[in-house]
Design a protein around this motif. Structure first.
Motif, PDB file in Angstrom:
ATOM      1  N   VAL A  65      -5.533 -18.876  -9.458  1.00 56.32           N
ATOM      2  CA  VAL A  65      -7.128 -18.616 -10.181  1.00 56.32           C
ATOM      3  C   VAL A  65      -7.403 -19.475 -10.971  1.00 56.32           C
ATOM      4  CG1 VAL A  65      -7.919 -16.546 -11.214  1.00 56.32           C
ATOM      5  CG2 VAL A  65      -6.134 -16.302  -9.466  1.00 56.32           C
ATOM      6  N   GLN A  66      -8.701 -20.020 -10.712  1.00 59.72           N
ATOM      7  CA  GLN A  66      -9.194 -21.053 -11.593  1.00 59.72           C
ATOM      8  C   GLN A  66     -10.161 -20.298 -12.920  1.00 59.72           C
ATOM      9  OE1 GLN A  66      -8.846 -24.392 -11.452  1.00 59.72           O
ATOM     10  NE2 GLN A  66      -7.687 -24.150  -9.414  1.00 59.72           N
ATOM     11  N   VAL A  75     -12.715 -26.357 -20.526  1.00 66.34           N
ATOM     12  CA  VAL A  75     -11.398 -26.826 -20.153  1.00 66.34           C
ATOM     13  C   VAL A  75     -11.024 -26.027 -18.839  1.00 66.34           C
ATOM     14  CG1 VAL A  75      -9.008 -27.620 -20.525  1.00 66.34           C
ATOM     15  CG2 VAL A  75     -11.042 -28.093 -22.179  1.00 66.34           C
ATOM     16  N   PRO A  76     -10.955 -26.573 -17.830  1.00 64.41           N
ATOM     17  CA  PRO A  76     -10.701 -25.654 -16.573  1.00 64.41           C
ATOM     18  C   PRO A  76      -8.858 -25.418 -16.554  1.00 64.41           C
ATOM     19  CG  PRO A  76     -10.926 -27.903 -15.617  1.00 64.41           C
ATOM     20  CD  PRO A  76     -11.507 -27.805 -17.217  1.00 64.41           C
ATOM     21  N   TYR A  77      -8.473 -24.544 -16.186  1.00 65.49           N
ATOM     22  CA  TYR A  77      -6.867 -24.252 -16.229  1.00 65.49           C
ATOM     23  C   TYR A  77      -6.547 -23.366 -15.124  1.00 65.49           C
ATOM     24  CZ  TYR A  77      -7.266 -19.657 -18.796  1.00 65.49           C
ATOM     25  OH  TYR A  77      -7.731 -18.657 -19.057  1.00 65.49           O
ATOM     26  N   THR A  78      -5.554 -23.415 -14.501  1.00 65.55           N
ATOM     27  CA  THR A  78      -5.319 -22.565 -13.194  1.00 65.55           C
ATOM     28  C   THR A  78      -4.112 -21.686 -13.840  1.00 65.55           C
ATOM     29  OG1 THR A  78      -5.675 -24.482 -11.802  1.00 65.55           O
ATOM     30  CG2 THR A  78      -4.674 -22.758 -10.932  1.00 65.55           C
ATOM     31  N   GLU A  79      -4.063 -20.424 -13.225  1.00 65.95           N
ATOM     32  CA  GLU A  79      -3.022 -19.501 -13.277  1.00 65.95           C
ATOM     33  C   GLU A  79      -2.765 -18.934 -11.730  1.00 65.95           C
ATOM     34  OE1 GLU A  79      -4.154 -16.250 -15.806  1.00 65.95           O
ATOM     35  OE2 GLU A  79      -4.040 -17.572 -17.515  1.00 65.95           O
ATOM     36  N   MET A  80      -1.285 -18.774 -11.681  1.00 67.26           N
ATOM     37  CA  MET A  80      -0.989 -18.329 -10.292  1.00 67.26           C
ATOM     38  C   MET A  80      -0.647 -16.732 -10.136  1.00 67.26           C
ATOM     39  SD  MET A  80      -1.030 -21.317  -8.929  1.00 67.26           S
ATOM     40  CE  MET A  80      -0.065 -20.885  -7.394  1.00 67.26           C
TER      41      MET A  80
END
Length: 834
Positions: free
Chosen positions: A217-218, A629-634
């Protein structure tokens, strides 16, 4: 091991006793010398008056008795046990932590720097140098010349003159001859049959399958950051320039002249002192726990499986092929021959004329000169001497225990022993009474031993002993030393001068001629033939075989796990401290005294000038900005999908199989054989004959003449000259300058961060474990017991053989060893044969 040694000793003693009986001439009715023969009694012991007693194996009281006992023995047996084994599984957890983020902030600092500049100064000095000047002179030098003298000499030589002859030559030709031959061959005739076979047909099924997917999930977050933005400014800067002005002045200067003095110096030394202190430390102590563990086992089982095999077989097929048959033809051939002929050619050649010169040189000659010196030598003048050795006064296994002159007595020094009732010689009394009673010695298995009763006189033996005698003396020694001297010698050197001469040389050359000859040429023609060829084919057959497969079973077992616990312990640790001590020493010190001198030096003075220039200055200002700032969660999702599964089914099919039967047929085959024919031909052969001819050859001889010539020579003379040399001296100056430095400072901020952690989870599993345990078992064990000898077995004194061992006095050797009955007893060396 002890029983085997005793058996070996008893066997040797029996053989020796048998030899004694033969020497004593004992018969089967008694002894010639007395009543010392031994007969078996009820207890198996000798009832005569021999030197000892032997327990006989024929009596029931002295033999071993075998009984059986029931005993319990522990045996190992494998047993399956169920144990609980710890099993570790892992779970993923999401956690948040603060992370330090460092950014750099730039700022400008002004610094001062002191630096040294070397200012060059040009100086001159007068320098003297030496020059090698060449001086020419003339000198008369004698030299030797080889003058050539040429004369004409008649010379004989041989020439090889070629000529041609025709020679008849025989040669063999292979003529082909063809015949028709009947040949039998086999033919494979095909026919068709229908055959049933089983085919494994694969097919695919769609099966629904659940699986877990980590879906990313971005997301974005807004953060602030600072940026150093550079910008440029033009600044007016004043700077100072030092302009050099050079002048000369007379200067007084001081020189440090060094000299050395001895002074007393005080210095400090660190002396180590070692002590101990008690400190506590942590120790990881291991201990073992038993945990139940589950594990999987692959259990094999067999199934029948049908498979297809490709069986090969061979067929014979007629195949046409092409053969190349050779044949020979006569063909006219032209060839070229090189005919040699000789010509006289003028040749220029170079001659080296030798010139010899005698020269003198020196060489080193090494000679060996004898030098006589003395050295000290140690020699051993010892010799072997005979010394008497007295045997021990106790038990002796020396000459007193042997058999001398064919009797059973020891050699006590008697010349001719006579057998008595005890077995010892009566003449032994002259050397100390060998004790003619009973009890002097005992036979152990037929061997005589001198006892500790009434002993004979000490036995004396003689041996060779080396007695050293060391003598030291001076001996002359001649050594050779090398001495090198310089000796003159003369040698002749030969140099060569080159001269060019001309001579007539016979040269053999060739001219080409074309000739014709008949040549046999082998040609080939192509023929078509048939042959039988073996062809490899295969047919499919269905067969059945047993296949081993495995099923998975889950079992439990007890597993020992080693863990540790921390314990606090104390120990003594050596500690080294340093004590300071003050000591003195005498040190050579180099000091200097000041002397005042004067010199002319060029002086450069710097005049200061102030100037202005425009300088570009780089500056920075700090700005605060924001960014996404983009970050990714699983995230975990469970999905389903259709999966293709490959399976098979059996089908019966039929096919037409082509088979072959063998038939024999015949055909006419042409066979070509080669027949040898002998033919003749005329062949031209070139030969040569030797002819002797004469010619006039110039011959040159040399005569030696001595002449003189004037030679220009040059020698070098040394002259001293002077010149002015300019050199540059660098004078150091210290200056100061200001410069700007951009420094970046680190600023740390706390930023939240999400991360995944794998957490272990401990569970217990039951596991089957194979354990080796001790199980009690009842068995029958044989026990051997030996009886105690009767008084009659030891009535004669000395030693007794009991329980297979030998008893010497109060010490018993060997127990439990089985010894057979002694075939002979002690006495005068004889045995009753009844």
């Amino acid at each position: 091991m002890k029983a085997q040694v005793l058996k070996c000793l008893l066997g040797i003693a029996t053989a020796m006793l048998f030899a004694v009986n033969v020497q004593a001439q004992c018969a089967c009715g008694g002894c010639e010398a007395g009543s010392a023969c031994v007969a078996d009694s009820g207890c198996g012991a000798a009832d005569g008056c021999g030197g000892g007693a032997v327990v006989s194996g024929g009596a029931a009281a002295c033999g071993p008795t075998v009984t059986y006992e029931t005993r319990t023995v522990m045996q190992s047996q494998a047993v399956l046990e169920t144990r609980m084994v710890p099993s570790t599984s892992y779970q993923t957890e999401t956690r948040t932590r603060m992370r330090n983020v460092t950014r750099q902030v730039a700022k400008v600092q002004t610094r001062q720097q002191t630096y040294t500049v070397n200012v060059p100064q040009v100086q001159t000095r007068t320098e003297n140098y030496t020059v090698q000047v060449p001086v020419s002179y003339t000198e008369e030098v004698p030299y030797t010349v080889q003058v050539p003298v040429t004369t004409q000499v008649e010379q004989s030589y041989q020439v090889s003159v070629p000529y041609t002859e025709n020679v008849t030559q025989s040669y063999t030709v292979c003529v082909p001859k063809t015949e028709q031959v009947e040949q039998s061959y086999s033919v494979q005739v095909p026919y068709t049959e229908t055959q049933q076979y089983t085919v494994t047909v694969p097919y695919t099924e769609q099966v629904e399958q659940s699986y877990t997917v980590q879906v990313p999930v971005q997301k974005t977050r807004t953060e602030e950051y600072q940026v150093s933005v550079p910008y440029t400014e033009e600044v007016q800067q004043e700077y100072t320039v030092q302009v050099p002005v050079t002048s000369t002045r007379t200067e007084s200067y001081q020189v440090c002249v060094p000299y050395t003095e001895e002074i007393t110096q005080t210095y400090t030394v660190q002396v180590p002192v070692t002590s101990t202190r008690t400190e506590e430390y942590q120790v990881s102590v291991p201990y073992t726990e038993t945990v139940t563990q589950s594990y999987s086992v692959q259990v094999p089982y067999e199934e029948a499986e049908t498979y297809s095999v490709s069986v090969p077989y061979t067929e014979t097929v007629q195949q046409p092929y092409t053969v190349t048959v050779p044949y020979t033809e006569q063909v006219a051939q032209n060839y070229t021959v090189c005919v040699p002929y000789t010509e006289e050619v003028a040749q220029t050649y170079t001659v080296q004329i030798p010139v010899q010169q005698t020269q003198t040189a020196y060489r080193s000659v090494t000679k060996c000169v004898p030098v006589t010196t003395t050295k000290t030598v140690t020699e051993d003048h010892g010799s072997y001497q005979c010394q008497a050795v007295v045997a021990d006064g106790g038990v002796s296994y020396g000459s007193g225990a042997g058999y001398a002159a064919g009797s059973g007595c020891g050699d006590c020094g008697c010349a001719a022993p006579v057998a008595s009732s005890c077995g010892c010689a009566s003449a032994c009394s002259s050397c100390g009474s060998c004790d003619n009673g009973c009890g002097g010695s005992t036979m152990v298995g037929g061997a005589g031993v001198v006892g500790a009763g009434s002993a004979c006189a000490p036995a004396v033996t003689y041996r060779q002993v080396y007695v050293p005698n060391v003598v030291t003396k001076e001996v002359p020694v001649t050594t050779y030393q090398r001495q090198t001297t310089q000796e003159p010698y003369t040698y002749t050197t030969t140099s060569y001068t080159t001269e060019t001469k001309t001579r007539m040389v016979p040269v053999t050359r060739t001219r080409q001629e074309t000739r014709t000859r008949m040549v046999n040429v082998t040609k080939q023609r192509t023929e078509q033939r048939m042959r039988d060829v073996q062809i490899q084919k295969s047919r499919t057959e269905e067969r059945t075989r047993m296949v081993t497969k495995y099923r998975t079973e889950t079992r439990t077992r007890e597993v020992p796990v080693t863990r540790t616990r921390m314990e606090t312990r104390t120990r003594e640790v050596p500690v080294t401290t340093m004590n300071t001590e003050t000591r003195t020493r005498t040190v050579p010190v180099t000091r200097t005294r000041m002397e005042t001198r004067t010199r002319e030096i060029p002086v450069t003075t710097m005049s200061t000038e102030t100037r202005t220039r425009t300088v570009t200055v780089q500056k920075c200002r700090t700005e605060t900005r924001t960014r996404e700032v983009p970050y990714t969660e699983m995230s975990t999702e469970t999905r389903t999908r259709m999966v293709s599964v490959q399976r098979t089914r059996q089908e019966q099919r039929s096919q037409d199989v082509t088979k072959y039967r063998t038939e024999t047929r015949s055909r006419m085959v042409p066979v070509t054989t080669m027949v040898n024919e002998t033919r003749t031909r005329e062949v031209p052969v070139t030969r040569t004959r030797m002819e002797t001819r004469t010619r006039m050859v110039p011959q040159t001889t040399y005569t030696t003449e001595t002449r003189t010539r004037t030679v220009q020579k040059t020698r070098m003379q040394s002259e001293t000259r002077s010149r002015e040399v300019s050199y540059t001296v660098n004078v150091p100056e210290t200056r100061t300058r200001t410069y700007n430095v951009t420094v970046c400072e680190n600023v740390t901020e706390q930023v939240p961060e999400t991360y995944n952690v794998t957490v272990p989870v401990q569970t217990m599993k039951a596991v089957q474990v194979r354990v080796c345990k001790q199980v009690p078992t009842t068995v029958q064990v044989p026990v051997y017991s030996y009886g105690v000898s009767a008084p009659a077995c030891s009535s004669c004194g000395g030693e007794t053989v009991v329980d297979g061992g030998v008893s010497y006095g109060e010490v018993s050797y060997g127990e439990g060893a089985v010894i057979e009955a002694a075939p002979m007893a002690t006495g005068a060396g004889c045995t009753n044969c009844n």
